[in-house]
Design a protein around this motif. Structure first.
Motif: not given
Length: 262
Positions: A91, A93, A100
């Motif tokens: 993940p 950002w 995101f």
């Protein structure tokens, strides 16, 4: 959340507020430390459990952006980011809008000079504030000039300063000092070499006296005899080409000042 003491921190964490007025690097570090501990404010107001890894990554990105903005050690040259499409593992950002990055491949773009990670759409709005990282700059030649000087925190490439200092420390401008330096070098020659060179220069000086007929002045003779008399010790074509200008100049000086030097 409604406390007056929380408003500065809340505004600092908001991307819009951050773009309007960026706090100092120290303030961002304090915010990060407090956020990781799960509390913000002078009175220790508890906001909940410690932040998870995702939230930590988001705040770390905001801290890094603020630190780059506040770094006054870099030259104030404006530089655009060198964004390239990038596939992030795990993940991530956006470091511009703090949202995101969705998807499995090509989720966004990364600046190959400073490592800034943003959405492709956000890359169009990021200011020209790239601060290149030396870890990412692998070469000096064939490199963008602004990228190079900002990475080294200099006004010019260091190699330019080094070369000019070396050249100016060797090419003597005063004619008298130049002759004196050449004479000192001539005195270091073995007697046989000195006598041979002296006799040759006397002859070449006589050749220049007939320049109108033979078109051979001291400069032209320097071009002809320079590579032979001033051949570099190593057999390198590149070294020979680099030294050719100085070979010609030295022989020209020897011919023109034969009566003074010998």
């Amino acid at each position: 959340p409604g406390s007056e003491e929380l408003r500065p921190e809340a505004e600092a964490a908001c991307p819009v507020a951050r773009r309007r007025s960026t706090p100092g690097r120290k303030r961002w570090q304090e915010l990060l430390a407090l956020a990781l501990a799960g509390q913000v404010g002078a009175r220790g107001v508890w906001l909940g459990p410690p932040l998870n890894l995702f939230a930590y990554s988001q705040i770390s990105s905001l801290v890094r952006r603020a630190a780059l903005t506040q770094n006054d050690n870099h030259c104030n040259y404006e530089k655009t980011h060198n964004f390239k499409v990038h596939t992030f593992r795990g993940p991530h950002w956006c470091e511009y809008c703090a949202n995101f990055m969705w998807g499995l491949i090509a989720q966004g773009v990364r600046c190959s000079d400073c490592g800034l990670n943003v959405h492709k759409q956000c890359s169009k709005h990021v200011p020209n504030d790239c601060q290149p990282d030396l870890k990412r700059i692998k070469k000096v030649y064939c490199c963008d000039l602004t990228t190079l000087v900002k990475a080294h925190n200099t006004q010019r490439p260091m190699v330019v300063d080094m070369c000019i200092r070396e050249i100016e420390g060797r090419e003597i401008s005063n004619p008298d000092e130049r002759l004196e330096a050449v004479h000192e070098v001539l005195m270091l020659l073995p007697p046989a070499h000195y006598e041979t060179l002296r006799y040759l220069m006397i002859h070449l000086k006589k050749v220049t006296l007939n320049e109108k007929e033979n078109f051979m002045n001291a400069e032209n003779l320097g071009i002809v005899f320079g590579p032979t008399l001033m051949r570099p010790p190593e057999e390198s074509t590149l070294a020979t080409l680099n030294d050719m200008r100085y070979q010609k100049l030295i022989v020209q000086i020897l011919i023109e000042n034969e009566d003074v030097l010998f």
